[in-house]
Every structure is written in structure tokens, then in C-alpha cells.
Design a protein around this motif. Structure first.
Motif, PDB file in Angstrom:
ATOM      1  N   ARG A 230       1.684   7.452 -16.645  1.00  0.00           N
ATOM      2  CA  ARG A 230       1.051   6.583 -15.320  1.00  0.00           C
ATOM      3  C   ARG A 230      -0.589   5.677 -15.599  1.00  0.00           C
ATOM      4  O   ARG A 230      -0.715   6.364 -16.064  1.00  0.00           O
ATOM      5  CB  ARG A 230       0.335   7.204 -14.391  1.00  0.00           C
ATOM      6  N   GLU A 231      -0.779   4.289 -15.656  1.00  0.00           N
ATOM      7  CA  GLU A 231      -2.331   4.106 -16.646  1.00  0.00           C
ATOM      8  C   GLU A 231      -3.399   4.078 -15.954  1.00  0.00           C
ATOM      9  O   GLU A 231      -3.890   5.613 -14.578  1.00  0.00           O
ATOM     10  CB  GLU A 231      -2.086   2.401 -15.964  1.00  0.00           C
ATOM     11  N   PRO A 232      -4.585   4.853 -16.864  1.00  0.00           N
ATOM     12  CA  PRO A 232      -5.639   5.416 -16.520  1.00  0.00           C
ATOM     13  C   PRO A 232      -6.217   5.264 -15.459  1.00  0.00           C
ATOM     14  O   PRO A 232      -5.743   3.600 -14.946  1.00  0.00           O
ATOM     15  CB  PRO A 232      -6.828   4.826 -17.672  1.00  0.00           C
ATOM     16  N   ILE A 233      -6.549   5.755 -15.057  1.00  0.00           N
ATOM     17  CA  ILE A 233      -7.885   5.509 -13.389  1.00  0.00           C
ATOM     18  C   ILE A 233      -8.198   4.288 -13.189  1.00  0.00           C
ATOM     19  O   ILE A 233      -8.327   2.842 -12.864  1.00  0.00           O
ATOM     20  CB  ILE A 233      -8.300   5.938 -12.996  1.00  0.00           C
TER      21      ILE A 233
ATOM     22  N   ARG B 240       0.178  -2.242 -12.008  1.00  0.00           N
ATOM     23  CA  ARG B 240       0.704  -2.637 -10.403  1.00  0.00           C
ATOM     24  C   ARG B 240       2.372  -1.682 -10.789  1.00  0.00           C
ATOM     25  O   ARG B 240       2.769  -1.147 -10.266  1.00  0.00           O
ATOM     26  CB  ARG B 240       1.231  -4.274 -11.035  1.00  0.00           C
ATOM     27  N   LYS B 241       2.790  -2.498 -12.281  1.00  0.00           N
ATOM     28  CA  LYS B 241       4.295  -1.664 -12.615  1.00  0.00           C
ATOM     29  C   LYS B 241       4.100  -0.053 -13.014  1.00  0.00           C
ATOM     30  O   LYS B 241       5.658   0.971 -12.482  1.00  0.00           O
ATOM     31  CB  LYS B 241       4.429  -2.125 -14.054  1.00  0.00           C
ATOM     32  N   TYR B 242       3.165   0.909 -13.373  1.00  0.00           N
ATOM     33  CA  TYR B 242       2.368   1.890 -13.454  1.00  0.00           C
ATOM     34  C   TYR B 242       1.593   2.716 -12.740  1.00  0.00           C
ATOM     35  O   TYR B 242       0.368   2.939 -13.605  1.00  0.00           O
ATOM     36  CB  TYR B 242       2.724   2.262 -15.082  1.00  0.00           C
ATOM     37  N   PRO B 243       1.958   2.566 -11.455  1.00  0.00           N
ATOM     38  CA  PRO B 243       0.074   3.085 -10.815  1.00  0.00           C
ATOM     39  C   PRO B 243       0.207   4.643 -10.690  1.00  0.00           C
ATOM     40  O   PRO B 243       0.829   5.295 -11.588  1.00  0.00           O
ATOM     41  CB  PRO B 243       0.555   2.816  -9.608  1.00  0.00           C
TER      42      PRO B 243
ATOM     43  N   LYS C 263      -4.976   6.616  -6.524  1.00  0.00           N
ATOM     44  CA  LYS C 263      -5.006   5.141  -6.379  1.00  0.00           C
ATOM     45  C   LYS C 263      -6.215   4.560  -5.733  1.00  0.00           C
ATOM     46  O   LYS C 263      -6.160   3.078  -6.076  1.00  0.00           O
ATOM     47  CB  LYS C 263      -3.421   4.790  -5.833  1.00  0.00           C
ATOM     48  N   SER C 264      -6.741   4.743  -4.314  1.00  0.00           N
ATOM     49  CA  SER C 264      -7.672   3.768  -4.091  1.00  0.00           C
ATOM     50  C   SER C 264      -9.257   3.222  -4.983  1.00  0.00           C
ATOM     51  O   SER C 264      -9.736   2.817  -4.341  1.00  0.00           O
ATOM     52  CB  SER C 264      -8.664   4.916  -2.925  1.00  0.00           C
ATOM     53  N   GLU C 265      -9.258   4.171  -5.809  1.00  0.00           N
ATOM     54  CA  GLU C 265     -10.149   4.046  -7.250  1.00  0.00           C
ATOM     55  C   GLU C 265     -10.012   3.062  -8.280  1.00  0.00           C
ATOM     56  O   GLU C 265      -9.995   1.866  -8.533  1.00  0.00           O
ATOM     57  CB  GLU C 265     -10.685   5.382  -7.837  1.00  0.00           C
ATOM     58  N   GLN C 266      -8.283   2.964  -8.195  1.00  0.00           N
ATOM     59  CA  GLN C 266      -7.416   1.928  -9.798  1.00  0.00           C
ATOM     60  C   GLN C 266      -7.701   0.587  -9.153  1.00  0.00           C
ATOM     61  O   GLN C 266      -7.402  -0.135  -9.989  1.00  0.00           O
ATOM     62  CB  GLN C 266      -6.204   2.815  -9.886  1.00  0.00           C
ATOM     63  N   MET C 267      -7.103   1.064  -7.766  1.00  0.00           N
ATOM     64  CA  MET C 267      -6.774  -0.467  -6.967  1.00  0.00           C
ATOM     65  C   MET C 267      -7.753  -1.354  -6.588  1.00  0.00           C
ATOM     66  O   MET C 267      -8.149  -2.179  -5.694  1.00  0.00           O
ATOM     67  CB  MET C 267      -5.312  -0.435  -6.496  1.00  0.00           C
TER      68      MET C 267
END
Length: 754
Positions: A573-576, A585-588, A604-608
Motif C-alpha cells: 500500500r502506498e505511503p499516506i 490509485r492502484k495501491y491505496p 485514505k481520507s488523508e492520502q486522497m
């Protein structure tokens, strides 16, 4: 409220690496700096065994300088990288098929995930070339035995738990577990980190990793000679006895919360003892929380920066606590061994030892007798009795732990035995740890588990080719006898040498001991025996198992998947805060988390929230310097150590620096996605590539450009102060342990004017 994050305990030991390892796979560790004595052993293995040293790190470290192979990896992609290796290993049939078939459960799911990670996709995600991935996979598969080494660079991620799972899985695939020269050798950075973890510097367990359930509390109440109801009444209400506390990573959120979200009250007082607060992430939030506290107590031999970075003027107390040279007792080393230390001098001036401070605290609050009662007790004829009116410190404390902490096998760690090891250290072989002369039949430091006072210790975990009486064992039976209809116990091909039982068997309990061991207990034994081996104060279960050559915790399969975790099999999973939005998008990352250690955690809310890399294009990597450790509280008070690194700095590639018109030695601002910033000196270095910077986390005393040195009590200001890198450590926490994402983040560089 406490946390010492486990990176895992060493399965083997440094001497074993020197004696047997043919390859050393170091990832997320720079032991030449963080543990130079440990690194000396790796260099000896190179000389003695022609062992190949492979170093995987985002920065060309001092360890990398001695490596046979160096791989520069993008931070936060360790799981992807290991799957890339596994892809090659499985594709060529290089896995240890017999080991996997007989001793591992859940490998099919790992194999399926590995199919996705071709050399090309792994290279795209990790930054390591496809050719290097193939080369290193081939080397690891064909060089036996191989040991894996890691440290904070693996654990300090939002996916830290997955990282620490995928590396043992690699060793299971290659059949390197339970073998001399193999295993996972996780490096602790300080001399008693393992001991502090074992002794409950955690917010979610009791000493010895006992859980917070009622059975564990009742066991401890009995072992301490206390009434369970009295112990329960120490809590605001009974339910909090079984709930996790606040973690060290996010204790500040427990102060700043506006309402009682998951706790009976916001945190109003903080007691800091033996921990560098500024070595934690989110320093600006730490400062905000410190300012809001009603009470702050610092119990340290040197001024903890928690007392310096706060603007709080009242109700801040610094208690002078003695150093390790002014007290006596045991510490637990990185390889699970215990070492006794004798007091050098009495506590100087007005200082007191850690335990005396705790004793005074207990007296003040009226529970001193209960606090110290267990040190006056012993097991006599299978039953716990109070046998003396006064205790002897620290011997009776060590004996109390030996009596109680059965989960990791501290039964052999009596003060008498540990003192004997200290006094006769010269009679132990540094490679094998085996004793000679009067110490024959024991391993130095009695590496746990050392089940009883007759047990020699266990230098290599999970070694079925060695009898239990000499340190052997299988994998622990912790997760039931079957899962999805598949047995979790191995067949007779995996029998612990000399055991009465062939093949696998469950952990031993009061209910199954007679059937499993094929014995009959007397009525007196049935009356005294505990519910299971972990809570059997009488010692009867251990005694009967010893007679049968059986390990009390069972003989099971290792599990490659954890069905109680968000990712049953480790996933990349990608870092935050990732520099690659296409990969996000591929490895949330995970969905946001509710109520872990009494707080909510954003994922996810922080990452996106946005494409963070547009505003913060530079990767941020933290590192150690060899002359400082942790927050540097102690070392920066030495003018000699401070002279080596007199001010806070960041390693920056000249190409990146010049793109910002920054010259070597210029000051620059580093900004984080959280809106915080630090001012540091640019230090040109090609150890880092132009897409990242690296900075130490060992400084404090400045906060976002403000010199806080006036807050040091007179005569206590260190010779070197500076910004803490953790002021700009990006938001992010592991979903299981809540360890911060120190080692994967982004920043923006701005030249400082003037």
C-alpha cells in the motif's frame, strides 16, 4: 500511556551470524551507525564466511559502503520489493518446498500475490532495477544459510506491520527459519529496548505480552498476591481495565480531544520517564498538547525536551533521576539475552533511582504495600506464599519476574543465575554463546525462553533439531488447532528432537495435559495446577512437559496469513503521502480507522485529500548519526560528541539544492503537508538522489524557527540544539501498532533568506 514498538525479537544472535551466515540481507537498517557493535559482527561474517552483505536503503549509508550489493529503494515500498524477490523465487522453483509443506500455513495466498509482482512492476514501484531484483533473488535463493536484518526503517511506516510480516515470510519460503545462520535478526538501537518491550512499555498488554483480558488480570492479581477487586477498583470503571490505553505515538490526541470520545476523560497530566518525547512524530502537536496539560512531570537524568518545547510556565516539574551507573539490575539485549549490571556509584546529589521515584510515588498515593508485595513472595510446594517481611532490591524484583512471566520463558532468569553470568562472562564462547568450565551447559545471558532454573536458554528460536532441554522448540501454537478446516499442527516429519510426542501438538493446558502427555495427575497436582502453561503458578505444567521433552507452548505451523488483520496476507500500500499519485490509485492505503488506542486515525481520507506531490515534491527520509541516539538528550550534553555534529542539518543532493539556488551550508526551510516547517542547514551529499533529502532526528531545542533554549533550566542547555525533524514528519500511523510513518513522507524546500 506508553509504547515501545516491537520490530520483533531476534530469532538468532550476532555470534550466530559470525559463525554460520553465508549471506546477510539488511533492509531498513543502518547498523554501522545505529548499532556499530552489531555491524562489527557482520563484517566478521564477511571475513570469516565470505558472507555477502546486501543493503537495501533509500540512502547510501555507512552500512551500504561496506556492502557487496547496494539497492536504492523508494521509501514505503518494502512489501512490493520482497514480493518481487518472491516472484523470481517461486517462478524458478527455488523455494524450500518441504519446509513450506510441513511447517507453514497460508503460503498459497502469498504465492498468488507474488505472481503479480513481475520484475518490471516491482521496479516501477520500488525504484530498484529489474536486473538487480533478479540478481538478488538468485543470490538469496542459492546462498544458504541467509539471515535477514532489519530495524526502524522497516517498522516506521503506515504499513510497518505488513513489512515485519513479509520478511519472515521470505525466510519461511527459503527454509531459513530455525536454522543456524538464518532467521530474522532485528536490531535494537539501545541496550534495553527489548527489555522495555518485554516488561510492558506498551499500551495494549501486561508484562510479558499478556493481554488485557480478565484472565490475564486475574493471573497477575494472584501472582502479585492482590485481591482482583482491589486491582479493578484502581480504574475509573471496570471496563477500562480491558481497553487499550493511549499510545505514545498519539497521546497528544488524548489531550487535544474536545470531548470524551473513547476515554473517560481527556489526558490532563503527563509523566515522562526514560523516553525522548521529541523522538516522536508530530512535534508541533506534542507542543500543543504539552501547553494544554494541567501537569507535566519529567523524571530524567538529563532535561527532556518536553520541558523545553512547551510554553507552559507553571506546573512543570523536573525530577533528577540517576543514570544506569547509579543503580543495579538486569537489561535485556537485542538477542533476547539478559545481562546483570552492578551499581558503580550511589546516586549523586539529590537524584534518586527510577525505582525509588516509583516507590515514593506509590507511598504518596497509598499503594506501596501492594506495589511491592510480590517481591516478598515465593512458590513453595506448588503454591504461592509470602515468605519474608522485607524485600531485597533488585534481586527480589528479578525473581518476581522469573516467577511470573511465563509467556516468553523467563523462569530461568533468577538474580542468582544472572549474577553468575556477569561474574563469569569470560567462560562463554562469543560465537556460539556456549559456556565452559563451571558455566558449561548454559548459553550466555540465558536467551529467552529459558523455561526454568535448569534450562540453558534458547539461542535459536524454532529449532526442532535440538531437544527442548537444550533450547529447541517448534513454532508456537497460538491460533487454534485448525483454520478453514486445515490443521495448524505439523505431521510427524516435524518432531522436536527427543520429544515424547511425535509431530505437532497443542499448547498445554490443565484440560489437555493428561491426554497430550499421556500421564495422570495426582489429586494434589490437579488442585494446584493453573488453567494453562501461561498462568500456572505451581509450575506443574512446565515440570511435566520438561519430563516429556515437550515445549509448553506447543508445536505448530507458522502462519503466513493473519485472518484477524486488515490484510490477511501482506499487501503493498502506498505511503499516506506518496510521490506517485498513479500508484496511490492502484495501491491505496487503508480506510480510515476508528478507535485504535482510543483515537481515530486517518488513512485514505488523508492520502486522497489532494495530490500531495505537486506542492511537496521531495521525498523525506530520516536517519541516525552515530554520535547521537534517540532525541540526543544525553549525547548533546557532551561537547565532544556535539562537536561532530554541532547543528541540525539535512543531506541534500547538489543538483536538488542548486535547483533552489541553495549552496552548501546555506539555511533552508523544509515544509510539510501538515503546515509545519523547520529551518536547517543544507549539507551537500551524493548519498541521496535529487528526488529526496535525508535528515537526522536527534536534535531538539528549536521549534519552527524559534529558539527555545531560554526554557532550559540554568546550566542544563546542551552544547548542540536545533530543529527536530519530527516537526515535519508527515501524518501517518501503522494500522495495528500505531507506530508513526517516520520513514516515508514528502516536503517542500525553500531557501531561507538572510
Amino acid at each position: 500511556m506508553a509504547n515501545t514498538w516491537g520490530y520483533g525479537a531476534m530469532t538468532n544472535h550476532f555470534g550466530d551470524v559470525v559463525g554460520h551466515s553465508k549471506a546477510i540481507f539488511m533492509i531498513g537498517a543502518n547498523s554501522a551507525v545505529s548499532n556499530p557493535i552489531g555491524f562489527k559482527h557482520f563484517l566478521q561474517a564477511k571475513d570469516r564466511n565470505n558472507a555477502k552483505l546486501i543493503v537495501v536503503d533509500p540512502v547510501f549509508t555507512k552500512s551500504a559502503a561496506k556492502a557487496d550489493h547496494y539497492l536504492r529503494i523508494r521509501t514505503g515500498t518494502d512489501v512490493a520489493f520482497i514480493y518481487g524477490l518472491l516472484h523470481i523465487i517461486f517462478k524458478n522453483g527455488w523455494e524450500d518446498k518441504s519446509f513450506i509443506e510441513n511447517r507453514v500455513y497460508g503460503m498459497d495466498e502469498v504465492r498468488e500475490e507474488a505472481k503479480k509482482w513481475t520484475p518490471e512492476e516491482t521496479a516501477n514501484v520500488t525504484g530498484v532495477s529489474a536486473a538487480q531484483i533478479i540478481q538478488i533473488a538468485t543470490l538469496l535463493a542459492k546462498t544458504k544459510p541467509m539471515t535477514v536484518v532489519w530495524a526502524l526503517g522497516i517498522t516506521q511506516h503506515s504499513t510497518g506491520t505488513s513489512n515485519t510480516r513479509i520478511l519472515p515470510i521470505l525466510q519461511l519460503v527459503l527454509g531459513n527459519m530455525g536454522k543456524k545462520g538464518g532467521g530474522c535478526n532485528i536490531i535494537r538501537g539501545h541496550d534495553n529496548v527489548q527489555g522495555s518491550t518485554d516488561m510492558c512499555c506498551l499500551a495494549d498488554s501486561l508484562p510479558g505480552y499478556y493481554g488485557l483480558g480478565e484472565a490475564s488480570w486475574k493471573y497477575y492479581a494472584k501472582a502479585w498476591g492482590l485481591d482482583y477487586k482491589w486491582l479493578q477498583d484502581r480504574f475509573y470503571s471496570p471496563k477500562w481495565m480491558n481497553e487499550k490505553g493511549f499510545s505514545l505515538a498519539k497521546w497528544w490526541q488524548g489531550v487535544l480531544q474536545e470531548e470524551k470520545t473513547y476515554s473517560s476523560s481527556p489526558i490532563k497530566a503527563l509523566w515522562v520517564q526514560g523516553n525522548g518525547i521529541t523522538s516522536m512524530a508530530q512535534t508541533a502537536k506534542v507542543q500543543e498538547a504539552l501547553d494544554k496539560l494541567d501537569l507535566l512531570v519529567i523524571a530524567e537524568p538529563f532535561v527532556n525536551e518536553a520541558a523545553v518545547i512547551t510554553s507552559k510556565q507553571d506546573d512543570v516539574y523536573i525530577l533528577p533521576v540517576g543514570t544506569q551507573f547509579e543503580t543495579e539490575g538486569s537489561v535485556t539485549a537485542t538477542n533476547r539475552t539478559s545481562q546483570w549490571r552492578t551499581k558503580v556509584v550511589d546516586p549523586l546529589y539529590e537524584s534518586k533511582t527510577d525505582h525509588d521515584v516509583m516507590f515514593e510515588f506509590a507511598k504518596k498515593f497509598g499503594f506501596y504495600d501492594e506495589f511491592t508485595k510480590a517481591m516478598k513472595m515465593k512458590v513453595v510446594n506448588g503454591e504461592l506464599k509470602e515468605v519474608k517481611k522485607e524485600f531485597t532490591w533488585p534481586d527480589d524484583a528479578a525473581d518476581e519476574l522469573a516467577r511470573i512471566v511465563k509467556t516468553i520463558g523467563l523462569g530461568g532468569w533468577t538474580a542468582k543465575r544472572l549474577r553468575e553470568h556477569q561474574e563469569n562472562w569470560n567462560l562463554f564462547d562469543p560465537i556460539s554463546l556456549e559456556g565452559h568450565g563451571k558455566m558449561k551447559g548454559q548459553y550466555y545471558g540465558l536467551p529467552w525462553p529459558s523455561w526454568t532454573t535448569k534450562h540453558p536458554g534458547s539461542p535459536i528460536l524454532y529449532d526442532v533439531d535440538t531437544p527442548v532441554s537444550k533450547g529447541g522448540m517448534g513454532f508456537r501454537n497460538r491460533f487454534g488447532l485448525e483454520h478453514n478446516g486445515v490443521s495448524q499442527l505439523p505431521d510427524e516429519s516435524v518432531s522436536v528432537k527427543g520429544s515424547k510426542i511425535k509431530g505437532g501438538y497443542p499448547e498445554i493446558t490443565k484440560d489437555n495435559i493428561e491426554e497430550v502427555l499421556g500421564i495422570k495427575l495426582t489429586e494434589d497436582e490437579k488442585r494446584k495446577i493453573g488453567t494453562n502453561w501461561k498462568t500456572d503458578i505451581s509450575g506443574i505444567i512446565q515440570e511435566k512437559c520438561d519430563e516429556a521433552g515437550v515445549c509448553v507452548y506447543g508445536n505448530a505451523k507458522a502462519r503466513a496469513k493473519v485472518w484477524t488483520f486488515p490484510d490477511q496476507t501482506p499487501l503493498h500500500r502506498e505511503p499516506i503521502h506518496s510521490p506517485r499519485m498513479d500508484l496511490v490509485r492502484k495501491y491505496p492505503t487503508y480506510e480510515d480507522q476508528k478507535n485504535n488506542f482510543r483515537v481515530d486515525v486517518r488513512f485514505k481520507s488523508e492520502q486522497m485529500a489532494q495530490d500531495w506531490s505537486k506542492e511537496f515534491p521531495t521525498m523525506l527520509v530520516t536517519m541516525r548519526v552515530v554520535n547521537l541516539s534517540g532525541a540526543g538528550m544525553l549525547e548533546r550534553t557532551s561537547k565532544y560528541l556535539s562537536h561532530i555534529t554541532p547543528e541540525m542539518f539535512a543531506n541534500i543532493n547538489p543538483e536538488l539544492a542548486q535547483s533552489h539556488n541553495i549552496q552548501d551550508g546555506d539555511m533552508m526551510w523544509l515544509h510539510s503537508p501538515q503546515g509545519t516547517k523547520i529551518k536547517v542547514k543544507a549539507q551537500y551529499s551524493t548519498r541521496v538522489t535529487p528526488d529526496r533529502i535525508a535528515l537526522p532526528y536527534n536534535f531538539a531545542g528549536h521549534m519552527q524557527g524559534v529558539d527555545m533554549s531560554a526554557n532550559y533550566p540554568e546550566g542544563t542547555k546542551p552544547y548542540a540544539i536545533g530543529e527536530s525533524s519530527n516537526t515535519i514528519t508527515n501524518y501517518g500511523f501503522d494500522i495495528i501498532t500505531q507506530i508513526p510513518e517516520f520513514n516515508a513522507g514528502l516536503c517542500k524546500i525553500v531557501k531561507a533568506e538572510g
